[in-house]
Design a protein around this motif. Structure first.
Motif, PDB file in Angstrom:
ATOM      1  N   HIS A  47       0.810  -1.219   0.000  1.00  0.00           N
ATOM      2  CA  HIS A  47       0.000   0.000   0.000  1.00  0.00           C
ATOM      3  C   HIS A  47       0.844   1.270   0.000  1.00  0.00           C
ATOM      4  N   GLN A  48       2.160   1.132   0.042  1.00  0.00           N
ATOM      5  CA  GLN A  48       3.055   2.289   0.141  1.00  0.00           C
ATOM      6  C   GLN A  48       3.890   2.450  -1.131  1.00  0.00           C
ATOM      7  N   PRO A  49       4.024   3.681  -1.623  1.00  0.00           N
ATOM      8  CA  PRO A  49       4.844   3.880  -2.821  1.00  0.00           C
ATOM      9  C   PRO A  49       6.310   3.562  -2.537  1.00  0.00           C
ATOM     10  N   GLY A  50       6.976   3.053  -3.536  1.00  0.00           N
ATOM     11  CA  GLY A  50       8.396   2.764  -3.392  1.00  0.00           C
ATOM     12  C   GLY A  50       8.785   1.510  -4.141  1.00  0.00           C
ATOM     13  N   PRO A  51      10.064   1.167  -4.054  1.00  0.00           N
ATOM     14  CA  PRO A  51      10.592   0.042  -4.824  1.00  0.00           C
ATOM     15  C   PRO A  51       9.917  -1.302  -4.503  1.00  0.00           C
ATOM     16  N   ALA A  52       9.561  -1.532  -3.248  1.00  0.00           N
ATOM     17  CA  ALA A  52       8.949  -2.822  -2.890  1.00  0.00           C
ATOM     18  C   ALA A  52       7.612  -2.997  -3.607  1.00  0.00           C
ATOM     19  N   ALA A  53       6.750  -1.992  -3.547  1.00  0.00           N
ATOM     20  CA  ALA A  53       5.446  -2.082  -4.222  1.00  0.00           C
ATOM     21  C   ALA A  53       5.620  -2.115  -5.737  1.00  0.00           C
ATOM     22  N   ASP A  54       6.565  -1.323  -6.251  1.00  0.00           N
ATOM     23  CA  ASP A  54       6.795  -1.304  -7.696  1.00  0.00           C
ATOM     24  C   ASP A  54       7.231  -2.670  -8.215  1.00  0.00           C
ATOM     25  N   ALA A  55       8.027  -3.400  -7.419  1.00  0.00           N
ATOM     26  CA  ALA A  55       8.504  -4.715  -7.819  1.00  0.00           C
ATOM     27  C   ALA A  55       7.530  -5.825  -7.418  1.00  0.00           C
ATOM     28  N   GLY A  56       6.470  -5.461  -6.704  1.00  0.00           N
ATOM     29  CA  GLY A  56       5.521  -6.452  -6.206  1.00  0.00           C
ATOM     30  C   GLY A  56       4.561  -6.959  -7.279  1.00  0.00           C
ATOM     31  N   PRO A  57       3.614  -7.746  -6.869  1.00  0.00           N
ATOM     32  CA  PRO A  57       2.717  -8.413  -7.818  1.00  0.00           C
ATOM     33  C   PRO A  57       1.780  -7.488  -8.594  1.00  0.00           C
ATOM     34  N   PHE A  58       1.613  -6.248  -8.127  1.00  0.00           N
ATOM     35  CA  PHE A  58       0.668  -5.343  -8.774  1.00  0.00           C
ATOM     36  C   PHE A  58       1.362  -4.208  -9.534  1.00  0.00           C
ATOM     37  N   GLY A  59       2.695  -4.162  -9.502  1.00  0.00           N
ATOM     38  CA  GLY A  59       3.438  -3.148 -10.247  1.00  0.00           C
ATOM     39  C   GLY A  59       3.361  -1.759  -9.662  1.00  0.00           C
ATOM     40  N   GLY A  60       2.944  -1.646  -8.438  1.00  0.00           N
ATOM     41  CA  GLY A  60       2.838  -0.358  -7.749  1.00  0.00           C
ATOM     42  C   GLY A  60       1.924  -0.513  -6.551  1.00  0.00           C
ATOM     43  N   PRO A  61       1.774   0.537  -5.759  1.00  0.00           N
ATOM     44  CA  PRO A  61       0.945   0.432  -4.557  1.00  0.00           C
ATOM     45  C   PRO A  61      -0.540   0.285  -4.906  1.00  0.00           C
ATOM     46  N   VAL A  62      -1.234  -0.497  -4.088  1.00  0.00           N
ATOM     47  CA  VAL A  62      -2.662  -0.712  -4.270  1.00  0.00           C
ATOM     48  C   VAL A  62      -3.417  -0.284  -3.013  1.00  0.00           C
ATOM     49  N   VAL A  63      -4.683   0.013  -3.206  1.00  0.00           N
ATOM     50  CA  VAL A  63      -5.574   0.462  -2.137  1.00  0.00           C
ATOM     51  C   VAL A  63      -5.977  -0.747  -1.287  1.00  0.00           C
ATOM     52  N   HIS A  64      -6.101  -0.536   0.013  1.00  0.00           N
ATOM     53  CA  HIS A  64      -6.610  -1.579   0.901  1.00  0.00           C
ATOM     54  C   HIS A  64      -8.004  -2.000   0.420  1.00  0.00           C
ATOM     55  N   GLY A  65      -8.249  -3.292   0.389  1.00  0.00           N
ATOM     56  CA  GLY A  65      -9.578  -3.770   0.002  1.00  0.00           C
ATOM     57  C   GLY A  65     -10.668  -3.216   0.899  1.00  0.00           C
ATOM     58  N   PHE A  66     -10.421  -3.194   2.207  1.00  0.00           N
ATOM     59  CA  PHE A  66     -11.446  -2.705   3.118  1.00  0.00           C
ATOM     60  C   PHE A  66     -11.645  -1.189   3.017  1.00  0.00           C
ATOM     61  N   LEU A  67     -10.648  -0.454   2.544  1.00  0.00           N
ATOM     62  CA  LEU A  67     -10.856   0.965   2.262  1.00  0.00           C
ATOM     63  C   LEU A  67     -11.834   1.108   1.101  1.00  0.00           C
ATOM     64  N   THR A  68     -11.652   0.327   0.046  1.00  0.00           N
ATOM     65  CA  THR A  68     -12.595   0.417  -1.078  1.00  0.00           C
ATOM     66  C   THR A  68     -13.994  -0.002  -0.631  1.00  0.00           C
ATOM     67  N   LEU A  69     -14.081  -0.968   0.283  1.00  0.00           N
ATOM     68  CA  LEU A  69     -15.389  -1.365   0.801  1.00  0.00           C
ATOM     69  C   LEU A  69     -16.043  -0.211   1.557  1.00  0.00           C
ATOM     70  N   SER A  70     -15.265   0.529   2.332  1.00  0.00           N
ATOM     71  CA  SER A  70     -15.841   1.643   3.092  1.00  0.00           C
ATOM     72  C   SER A  70     -16.337   2.759   2.182  1.00  0.00           C
ATOM     73  N   LEU A  71     -15.840   2.813   0.957  1.00  0.00           N
ATOM     74  CA  LEU A  71     -16.316   3.824   0.007  1.00  0.00           C
ATOM     75  C   LEU A  71     -17.735   3.545  -0.473  1.00  0.00           C
ATOM     76  N   LEU A  72     -18.286   2.395  -0.122  1.00  0.00           N
ATOM     77  CA  LEU A  72     -19.674   2.109  -0.478  1.00  0.00           C
ATOM     78  C   LEU A  72     -20.632   3.127   0.112  1.00  0.00           C
ATOM     79  N   VAL A  73     -20.334   3.644   1.280  1.00  0.00           N
ATOM     80  CA  VAL A  73     -21.239   4.595   1.926  1.00  0.00           C
ATOM     81  C   VAL A  73     -21.497   5.803   1.015  1.00  0.00           C
ATOM     82  N   PRO A  74     -20.480   6.548   0.589  1.00  0.00           N
ATOM     83  CA  PRO A  74     -20.778   7.690  -0.286  1.00  0.00           C
ATOM     84  C   PRO A  74     -21.279   7.273  -1.667  1.00  0.00           C
ATOM     85  N   MET A  75     -20.832   6.119  -2.168  1.00  0.00           N
ATOM     86  CA  MET A  75     -21.298   5.698  -3.493  1.00  0.00           C
ATOM     87  C   MET A  75     -22.769   5.303  -3.452  1.00  0.00           C
TER      88      MET A  75
END
Length: 159
Positions: A47-75
């Motif tokens: 979830h943090q920018p930098g070399p570890a996330a860039d080299a990780g499975p997603f090619g960069g930092p990703v949002v917490h799944g539960f953060l995206t779930l909490s966005l259901l309220v405003p959506m």
């Protein structure tokens, strides 16, 4: 802008199977990710920018799944409004499945269908929304979930 407005909770019973609408796009930036990490204590490197996330499975930092779930309220606020309810509560979620990562800086939106609705005791109406949260530019959704909501009609006794 709310796409679907019901004048009272009981109207939900007549709309089962209807597509309720789609929210606008919501951008999830690094400051939201950092704030969520601070509150939850989830500081995993993906979830943090930098070399570890860039080299990780997603090619960069990703949002917490539960953060995206909490966005259901405003959506969901943009998709559905039930007037004539003295209050409503989130009863829970069923069948939550995270199916694709959301890159930090990515945009998500929700689409909701009224999967079921039934009258409950003491003036309550229970609604189940089947929700798909899309990731802009991705054919796979971020997640799918059934959201259970409980609405109480104005003027109903609680005893």
């Amino acid at each position: 802008m709310t796409e679907r407005v019901f004048t009272r909770p009981a109207e939900l019973l007549e709309a089962v199977g209807d597509t309720l609408g789609t929210s606008s796009w919501h951008t999830v930036n690094q400051s939201a990710v950092d704030g969520f990490a601070e509150v939850t204590g989830d500081h995993q490197w993906i979830h943090q920018p930098g070399p570890a996330a860039d080299a990780g499975p997603f090619g960069g930092p990703v949002v917490h799944g539960f953060l995206t779930l909490s966005l259901l309220v405003p959506m969901l606020d943009q998709i559905l409004r039930v007037d004539g309810a003295s209050f409503f509560v989130n009863k829970g979620v069923d069948r939550l499945r995270f199916t694709a990562p959301v890159p930090v800086g990515g945009r998500v939106r929700a689409r909701a269908v009224l999967a079921s609705a039934k009258s409950r005791p003491r003036g309550f109406t229970e609604a189940v929304l089947s929700v798909v949260v899309e990731v802009e530019g991705n054919t796979r959704p971020a997640y799918t979930v059934d959201v259970l909501l409980l609405y109480r009609a104005d003027g109903e006794a609680t005893a």
